[in-house]
Enzyme design. Sequence first.
Site, PDB file in Angstrom:
ATOM      1  N   SER A  48      -7.603   3.705  15.368  1.00 25.14           N
ATOM      2  CA  SER A  48      -7.328   2.866  16.541  1.00 25.14           C
ATOM      3  C   SER A  48      -7.776   3.617  17.785  1.00 25.14           C
ATOM      4  O   SER A  48      -7.798   4.856  17.800  1.00 25.14           O
ATOM      5  CB  SER A  48      -5.817   2.603  16.633  1.00 25.14           C
ATOM      6  OG  SER A  48      -5.482   2.162  17.939  1.00 25.14           O
ATOM      7  N   VAL A 105       0.809  -1.228   0.000  1.00 26.47           N
ATOM      8  CA  VAL A 105       0.000   0.000   0.000  1.00 26.47           C
ATOM      9  C   VAL A 105       0.841   1.276   0.000  1.00 26.47           C
ATOM     10  O   VAL A 105       0.311   2.357  -0.255  1.00 26.47           O
ATOM     11  CB  VAL A 105      -1.001   0.045   1.195  1.00 26.47           C
ATOM     12  CG1 VAL A 105      -2.054  -1.039   1.075  1.00 26.47           C
ATOM     13  CG2 VAL A 105      -0.265  -0.020   2.540  1.00 26.47           C
ATOM     14  N   LYS A 160      -2.245   7.067  13.254  1.00 31.59           N
ATOM     15  CA  LYS A 160      -3.698   6.833  13.352  1.00 31.59           C
ATOM     16  C   LYS A 160      -4.449   8.156  13.547  1.00 31.59           C
ATOM     17  O   LYS A 160      -5.568   8.319  13.034  1.00 31.59           O
ATOM     18  CB  LYS A 160      -4.004   5.856  14.487  1.00 31.59           C
ATOM     19  CG  LYS A 160      -3.481   4.443  14.253  1.00 31.59           C
ATOM     20  CD  LYS A 160      -4.077   3.811  13.010  1.00 31.59           C
ATOM     21  CE  LYS A 160      -3.682   2.346  12.845  1.00 31.59           C
ATOM     22  NZ  LYS A 160      -4.225   1.742  11.625  1.00 31.59           N
ATOM     23  N   TYR A 172       2.755   4.939  16.113  1.00 29.30           N
ATOM     24  CA  TYR A 172       1.474   4.330  15.747  1.00 29.30           C
ATOM     25  C   TYR A 172       0.335   5.323  15.952  1.00 29.30           C
ATOM     26  O   TYR A 172      -0.523   5.498  15.081  1.00 29.30           O
ATOM     27  CB  TYR A 172       1.282   3.080  16.616  1.00 29.30           C
ATOM     28  CG  TYR A 172       0.064   2.255  16.290  1.00 29.30           C
ATOM     29  CD1 TYR A 172       0.070   1.389  15.205  1.00 29.30           C
ATOM     30  CD2 TYR A 172      -1.073   2.314  17.086  1.00 29.30           C
ATOM     31  CE1 TYR A 172      -1.042   0.606  14.913  1.00 29.30           C
ATOM     32  CE2 TYR A 172      -2.185   1.545  16.807  1.00 29.30           C
ATOM     33  CZ  TYR A 172      -2.162   0.686  15.712  1.00 29.30           C
ATOM     34  OH  TYR A 172      -3.263  -0.084  15.427  1.00 29.30           O
TER      35      TYR A 172
HETATM   36  N1  LIG Z   1      -5.545  -5.734  16.457  1.00 30.74           N
HETATM   37  C1  LIG Z   1      -5.808  -4.645  17.157  1.00 30.74           C
HETATM   38  O1  LIG Z   1      -5.892  -4.676  18.403  1.00 30.74           O
HETATM   39  C2  LIG Z   1      -6.035  -3.336  16.452  1.00 30.74           C
HETATM   40  C3  LIG Z   1      -6.551  -2.265  17.208  1.00 30.74           C
HETATM   41  C4  LIG Z   1      -6.759  -1.050  16.578  1.00 30.74           C
HETATM   42  C5  LIG Z   1      -6.479  -0.894  15.232  1.00 30.74           C
HETATM   43  N2  LIG Z   1      -5.978  -1.943  14.528  1.00 30.74           N
HETATM   44  C6  LIG Z   1      -5.683  -1.722  13.109  1.00 30.74           C
HETATM   45  O2  LIG Z   1      -6.399  -2.631  12.329  1.00 30.74           O
HETATM   46  C7  LIG Z   1      -5.683  -2.888  11.119  1.00 30.74           C
HETATM   47  C8  LIG Z   1      -5.527  -4.375  10.935  1.00 30.74           C
HETATM   48  O3  LIG Z   1      -4.749  -4.876  12.007  1.00 30.74           O
HETATM   49  P1  LIG Z   1      -4.739  -6.408  12.431  1.00 30.74           P
HETATM   50  O4  LIG Z   1      -4.754  -6.429  13.902  1.00 30.74           O
HETATM   51  O5  LIG Z   1      -5.740  -7.158  11.665  1.00 30.74           O
HETATM   52  O6  LIG Z   1      -3.251  -6.771  11.993  1.00 30.74           O
HETATM   53  P2  LIG Z   1      -2.643  -7.989  11.146  1.00 30.74           P
HETATM   54  O7  LIG Z   1      -1.181  -7.895  11.330  1.00 30.74           O
HETATM   55  O8  LIG Z   1      -3.330  -9.264  11.506  1.00 30.74           O
HETATM   56  O9  LIG Z   1      -3.044  -7.601   9.642  1.00 30.74           O
HETATM   57  C9  LIG Z   1      -2.465  -6.516   8.982  1.00 30.74           C
HETATM   58  C10 LIG Z   1      -2.390  -6.837   7.504  1.00 30.74           C
HETATM   59  O10 LIG Z   1      -1.873  -5.690   6.818  1.00 30.74           O
HETATM   60  C11 LIG Z   1      -0.933  -6.154   5.863  1.00 30.74           C
HETATM   61  N3  LIG Z   1       0.032  -5.109   5.551  1.00 30.74           N
HETATM   62  C12 LIG Z   1       0.915  -4.516   6.401  1.00 30.74           C
HETATM   63  N4  LIG Z   1       1.667  -3.627   5.752  1.00 30.74           N
HETATM   64  C13 LIG Z   1       1.260  -3.660   4.454  1.00 30.74           C
HETATM   65  C14 LIG Z   1       1.682  -2.971   3.282  1.00 30.74           C
HETATM   66  N5  LIG Z   1       2.677  -2.075   3.310  1.00 30.74           N
HETATM   67  N6  LIG Z   1       1.035  -3.240   2.122  1.00 30.74           N
HETATM   68  C15 LIG Z   1       0.042  -4.170   2.074  1.00 30.74           C
HETATM   69  N7  LIG Z   1      -0.387  -4.851   3.146  1.00 30.74           N
HETATM   70  C16 LIG Z   1       0.228  -4.606   4.320  1.00 30.74           C
HETATM   71  C17 LIG Z   1      -0.256  -7.353   6.528  1.00 30.74           C
HETATM   72  O11 LIG Z   1       0.394  -8.184   5.570  1.00 30.74           O
HETATM   73  C18 LIG Z   1      -1.439  -8.015   7.207  1.00 30.74           C
HETATM   74  O12 LIG Z   1      -2.074  -8.943   6.347  1.00 30.74           O
HETATM   75  C19 LIG Z   1      -4.354  -2.127  11.234  1.00 30.74           C
HETATM   76  O13 LIG Z   1      -4.463  -0.894  10.545  1.00 30.74           O
HETATM   77  C20 LIG Z   1      -4.231  -1.907  12.721  1.00 30.74           C
HETATM   78  O14 LIG Z   1      -3.441  -0.783  13.024  1.00 30.74           O
HETATM   79  C21 LIG Z   1      -5.743  -3.162  15.094  1.00 30.74           C
END
Ligand SMILES: NC(=O)c1ccc[n+]([C@@H]2O[C@H](COP(=O)([O-])OP(=O)(O)OC[C@H]3O[C@@H](n4cnc5c(N)ncnc54)[C@H](O)[C@@H]3O)[C@@H](O)[C@H]2O)c1
Length: 253
Positions: A143, A68, A160, A156
């Site tokens: 987030s 991305v 966000k 982070y």
């Molecule tokens: N898990 C949590 O507690 C939480 C809380 C708040 C926000 N989030 C946000 O939710 C979103 C998803 O997080 P998640 O917990 O499912 O994480 P995850 O690590 O399970 O999934 C993240 C995905 O993004 C992909 N990715 C990362 N960098 C990339 C890039 N440069 N190009 C293409 N793909 C890329 C990874 O390969 C992975 O498949 C993120 O933006 C994260 O910041 C997560």
Amino acid sequence: MPVTAYDLSGRTAFVTGAASGIGRASAVLLAEAGATVHCADRDAPRLHETATLIKGRGGTAHTHHLDVTDRAQLRRAVESCERLDAMAAVAGIMHSSPVLETRDEDLDRVLAVNFKGVLHACQEAALRMIADGTRGSIVTMASGAVDTGGPGLLCYGVAKAAVVQLTKTLATEVGRHGIRVNAVAPGWTRTPMTLRHGQAQARTEVFMARLSPLGRVGEPEDVAHAVLHLASDASSFTTGQILRPNGGVAMPW
Ligand SMILES: NC(=O)c1ccc[n+]([C@@H]2O[C@H](COP(=O)([O-])OP(=O)(O)OC[C@H]3O[C@@H](n4cnc5c(N)ncnc54)[C@H](O)[C@@H]3O)[C@@H](O)[C@H]2O)c1
């Protein structure tokens, strides 16, 4: 899924970060709601697992192996879609370092993925929707960190917070085209991102569950339902907003 405002039959959705966690759950749920789903991620093997999962449940999925941070790759992928009704910009990375130990390159890396990656997805989606005259929906992934801050969360949280600003600003600029832009700001959710931290994760999960009136942390499907709500006509008069699937957690610092 019943025919309601959540029905996405005949619609096309694009999901970044679709290979894992919240992105995968969102892609699967959008497909179950009837959308053709374009799944994008930099992790090719797990991206194909998501597509297989969707197809196994009778849905339609396409894959785009991309990073991305590369705007041209995202543009080509969005252009290749038959149409675009919803964009869910979910891809993101975690980074934790105390402010006093944070290096410029840490900040640059996190901003590149968590902010610029979302910006590229938003821009390409909005341009495509405007060109086609589609009254679409864009969903960004913020987030709970934007409300609270927290130890180690400088890079982070800054990225966000920028996503929230992007969401609110873009909503004011594309509303006249009938395009809606909203953010989801999840609390602690059990995904590979959080599970990666082993023992520390287990302790944090217990801690976070205690802070929630619901007594548990989030599952990817909890957040995916927020994405579906904002991507669908169920939220037809909602734009520039932040939806917080966080179990009612208020952080103690
Ligand atoms: N898990 C949590 O507690 C939480 C809380 C708040 C926000 N989030 C946000 O939710 C979103 C998803 O997080 P998640 O917990 O499912 O994480 P995850 O690590 O399970 O999934 C993240 C995905 O993004 C992909 N990715 C990362 N960098 C990339 C890039 N440069 N190009 C293409 N793909 C890329 C990874 O390969 C992975 O498949 C993120 O933006 C994260 O910041 C997560």
